[in-house]
Design an enzyme around this catalytic site. Structure first.
Site, PDB file in Angstrom:
ATOM      1  N   SER A 163      -0.151  -8.456 -11.003  1.00  0.00           N
ATOM      2  CA  SER A 163      -1.130  -8.858  -9.840  1.00  0.00           C
ATOM      3  C   SER A 163      -2.355  -9.659 -10.468  1.00  0.00           C
ATOM      4  O   SER A 163      -2.693  -9.297 -11.700  1.00  0.00           O
ATOM      5  CB  SER A 163      -1.691  -7.525  -9.209  1.00  0.00           C
ATOM      6  OG  SER A 163      -2.527  -7.926  -8.397  1.00  0.00           O
ATOM      7  N   TYR A 217      -5.733   0.424  -9.089  1.00  0.00           N
ATOM      8  CA  TYR A 217      -4.741  -0.345  -9.073  1.00  0.00           C
ATOM      9  C   TYR A 217      -4.401  -1.663 -10.076  1.00  0.00           C
ATOM     10  O   TYR A 217      -3.236  -1.679 -10.679  1.00  0.00           O
ATOM     11  CB  TYR A 217      -4.297  -0.893  -7.510  1.00  0.00           C
ATOM     12  CG  TYR A 217      -3.238  -1.962  -7.227  1.00  0.00           C
ATOM     13  CD1 TYR A 217      -2.216  -1.808  -7.232  1.00  0.00           C
ATOM     14  CD2 TYR A 217      -3.701  -3.553  -7.393  1.00  0.00           C
ATOM     15  CE1 TYR A 217      -1.249  -2.639  -7.010  1.00  0.00           C
ATOM     16  CE2 TYR A 217      -2.944  -4.298  -7.145  1.00  0.00           C
ATOM     17  CZ  TYR A 217      -1.690  -4.045  -6.980  1.00  0.00           C
ATOM     18  OH  TYR A 217      -0.596  -4.782  -6.891  1.00  0.00           O
ATOM     19  N   LYS A 243      -1.495  -2.022 -13.233  1.00  0.00           N
ATOM     20  CA  LYS A 243      -0.475  -3.221 -13.504  1.00  0.00           C
ATOM     21  C   LYS A 243      -0.851  -3.599 -14.755  1.00  0.00           C
ATOM     22  O   LYS A 243       0.110  -3.942 -15.539  1.00  0.00           O
ATOM     23  CB  LYS A 243      -0.841  -4.197 -12.236  1.00  0.00           C
ATOM     24  CG  LYS A 243      -0.592  -3.890 -10.971  1.00  0.00           C
ATOM     25  CD  LYS A 243       1.077  -4.070 -10.740  1.00  0.00           C
ATOM     26  CE  LYS A 243       1.543  -3.668  -9.487  1.00  0.00           C
ATOM     27  NZ  LYS A 243       3.028  -3.656  -9.132  1.00  0.00           N
TER      28      LYS A 243
HETATM   29  N1  UFG Z   1     -10.252  -8.750   5.191  1.00  0.00           N
HETATM   30  C1  UFG Z   1     -10.899  -8.422   6.309  1.00  0.00           C
HETATM   31  N2  UFG Z   1     -10.520  -7.767   7.582  1.00  0.00           N
HETATM   32  C2  UFG Z   1      -9.559  -6.920   7.318  1.00  0.00           C
HETATM   33  C3  UFG Z   1      -8.586  -6.942   6.220  1.00  0.00           C
HETATM   34  C4  UFG Z   1      -8.906  -7.748   5.153  1.00  0.00           C
HETATM   35  O1  UFG Z   1     -11.921  -8.971   6.469  1.00  0.00           O
HETATM   36  O2  UFG Z   1      -9.052  -6.040   8.203  1.00  0.00           O
HETATM   37  C5  UFG Z   1     -10.555  -9.228   4.189  1.00  0.00           C
HETATM   38  C6  UFG Z   1     -10.619  -8.474   2.813  1.00  0.00           C
HETATM   39  O3  UFG Z   1     -12.130  -8.036   2.765  1.00  0.00           O
HETATM   40  C7  UFG Z   1     -10.478  -9.725   1.803  1.00  0.00           C
HETATM   41  C8  UFG Z   1      -9.488 -10.614   2.380  1.00  0.00           C
HETATM   42  O4  UFG Z   1      -9.448 -10.231   3.923  1.00  0.00           O
HETATM   43  O5  UFG Z   1     -11.495 -10.567   1.567  1.00  0.00           O
HETATM   44  C9  UFG Z   1      -8.107 -10.256   1.842  1.00  0.00           C
HETATM   45  O6  UFG Z   1      -7.991  -8.823   2.081  1.00  0.00           O
HETATM   46  P1  UFG Z   1      -6.329  -8.144   1.868  1.00  0.00           P
HETATM   47  O7  UFG Z   1      -6.515  -6.692   2.022  1.00  0.00           O
HETATM   48  O8  UFG Z   1      -5.345  -8.711   2.757  1.00  0.00           O
HETATM   49  O9  UFG Z   1      -6.273  -8.441   0.395  1.00  0.00           O
HETATM   50  P2  UFG Z   1      -6.735  -8.087  -1.032  1.00  0.00           P
HETATM   51  O10 UFG Z   1      -7.190  -9.450  -1.622  1.00  0.00           O
HETATM   52  O11 UFG Z   1      -8.041  -6.964  -0.790  1.00  0.00           O
HETATM   53  O12 UFG Z   1      -5.699  -7.352  -1.852  1.00  0.00           O
HETATM   54  C10 UFG Z   1      -4.533  -8.114  -2.001  1.00  0.00           C
HETATM   55  C11 UFG Z   1      -3.308  -6.985  -2.297  1.00  0.00           C
HETATM   56  C12 UFG Z   1      -3.265  -6.235  -3.861  1.00  0.00           C
HETATM   57  C13 UFG Z   1      -3.651  -7.473  -4.760  1.00  0.00           C
HETATM   58  C14 UFG Z   1      -4.909  -8.222  -4.190  1.00  0.00           C
HETATM   59  C15 UFG Z   1      -4.976  -9.433  -5.237  1.00  0.00           C
HETATM   60  O13 UFG Z   1      -3.343  -5.904  -1.449  1.00  0.00           O
HETATM   61  O14 UFG Z   1      -2.308  -5.615  -3.987  1.00  0.00           O
HETATM   62  O15 UFG Z   1      -4.422  -9.030  -3.005  1.00  0.00           O
HETATM   63  O16 UFG Z   1      -6.191 -10.294  -4.641  1.00  0.00           O
HETATM   64  F1  UFG Z   1      -4.271  -6.964  -5.793  1.00  0.00           F
END
Ligand code: UFG
Length: 331
Positions: free
Chosen positions: A124, A148, A152
């Site tokens: 990741s 997490y 990895k």
């Molecule tokens: N977000 C919102 N509202 C929500 C969900 C997400 O505003 O209800 C925002 C988050 O704050 C973030 C973006 O949308 O800025 C993306 O969030 P995600 O939860 O979809 O994804 P993440 O980037 O947090 O995490 C994902 C995977 C991880 C990985 C990561 C790498 O879940 O396993 O991408 O960037 F490590």
């Protein structure tokens, strides 16, 4: 024979479908079905399902994994199995260390004992930690800031050690944000609870949740919301096939980024989702989510050079496939 850990999970099942498109090919799937779905494999239809040998077991179950490897003459492994939520990992570090790290080490122990030396690993971009520059290439320092990301990172380190000491050939694919679903609508993303942005935006469009909560609009980005690099799950599957082909040519110890190099803000995802669905999406702004960084975008030159890989799906198409799945989910 290829063994796929986590093959009933989101990315694993898309890989299995793609891999089995080669006539006559078979796979062994080892999945404990905690996050994975038996239905994901059964949804693929009888012709494909009969070429999947599903073993419901944990990767930490050394005896079962060893039996499977011997019985099916396994010579390569695709290692998808693992918990994947940054937030959960911070709340329950032991669970993540045990499942992701200890489980992987047991898998590697069995491979080592049986002389299986080829593996592609789902790593990741979370292994990089806070970006020092963007887009991120593979030479960016790895300082994971979440449990997490650390799990990895530790697995990658173990794999480099097996490469050095035992001549293993491995590729660690560092995914950015996996998204979308197979165009058939047969398989897609299904987590419980679902925290990822695109499925949550689409659930808001569907009316399954009242609104989308946007975590922060005061980041140093053009529109104030976080930027991520959403890469289609079938593009990830394709990269895995190419990585496996590479391992069959010569011995590698490589890490490769997989993203689109096209960063999209949360607001852009919402706007595009409104266009794709033709629905209104209610949004509420709240404070920043702990652990989020402003911008994560991939430099994917190495994937292009080494794998000849380029993503085929842009963000609109990714959202279209996710919407197609979300409207007719089977599991
Ligand atoms: N977000 C919102 N509202 C929500 C969900 C997400 O505003 O209800 C925002 C988050 O704050 C973030 C973006 O949308 O800025 C993306 O969030 P995600 O939860 O979809 O994804 P993440 O980037 O947090 O995490 C994902 C995977 C991880 C990985 C990561 C790498 O879940 O396993 O991408 O960037 F490590």
């Amino acid at each position: 024979m290829l063994l796929v850990t986590g093959g009933a999970g989101y990315i694993g099942s898309h890989f299995v479908k793609e891999y089995l498109s080669k006539p006559g090919s078979e796979v062994v799937v080892v999945d404990n079905l905690i996050e994975g779905h038996r239905r994901a494999l059964h949804s693929l239809g009888d012709e494909l399902t009969k070429r999947i040998h599903l073993i419901e077991a944990d990767i930490a179950d050394e005896r079962t994994v060893a039996d499977a490897m011997e019985r099916y003459y396994v010579d390569s492994v695709m290692h998808f199995a693992g918990f994947c939520y940054v937030g959960d990992s911070e709340a329950e570090p032991s669970r993540y260390f045990e499942n992701n790290v200890a489980g992987s080490l047991k898998l590697f122990k069995v491979m080592d004992a049986l002389g299986v030396k080829k593996l592609v690993f789902s790593s990741s971009c979370a292994t990089y930690g806070d970006p020092q520059y963007a887009p991120l290439d593979e030479l960016h320092p790895q300082n994971p800031v979440s449990v997490y990301g650390l799990t990895k990172y530790l697995i990658e380190q173990a794999l480099w050690s097996y490469g050095r000491t035992k001549n293993w050939s491995t590729v660690c694919l560092r995914y950015f944000n996996a998204a979308g679903a197979d165009e058939s609508g047969l398989i897609g993303e299904s987590h419980e609870p679902e925290t990822h942005l695109i499925p949550r935006v689409l659930k808001a469009a569907k009316g399954e949740i009242d609104h989308l909560e946007v975590f922060g609009d005061d980041y140093e980005t053009d529109d104030g919301t976080c930027i991520r690099d959403y890469v289609h799950v079938n593009d990830l599957a394709d990269a895995h096939i190419r990585a496996l082909d590479l391992l069959n040519v010569k011995t590698y110890s490589e890490a490769i980024n997989l993203g689109t190099a096209d960063g999209a803000s949360v607001k852009r995802v919402i706007d595009l989702s409104k266009e794709v669905t033709g629905r209104d999406i209610k949004v509420k702004y709240s404070k920043r989510r702990p652990g989020d960084v402003a911008k994560l975008v991939a430099n994917c030159s190495k994937a292009k050079e080494l794998l000849g890989w380029q993503p085929k799906y842009d963000l609109r198409k990714t959202i279209e496939t996710a919407w197609n799945w979300e409207q007719n989910r089977r599991y």
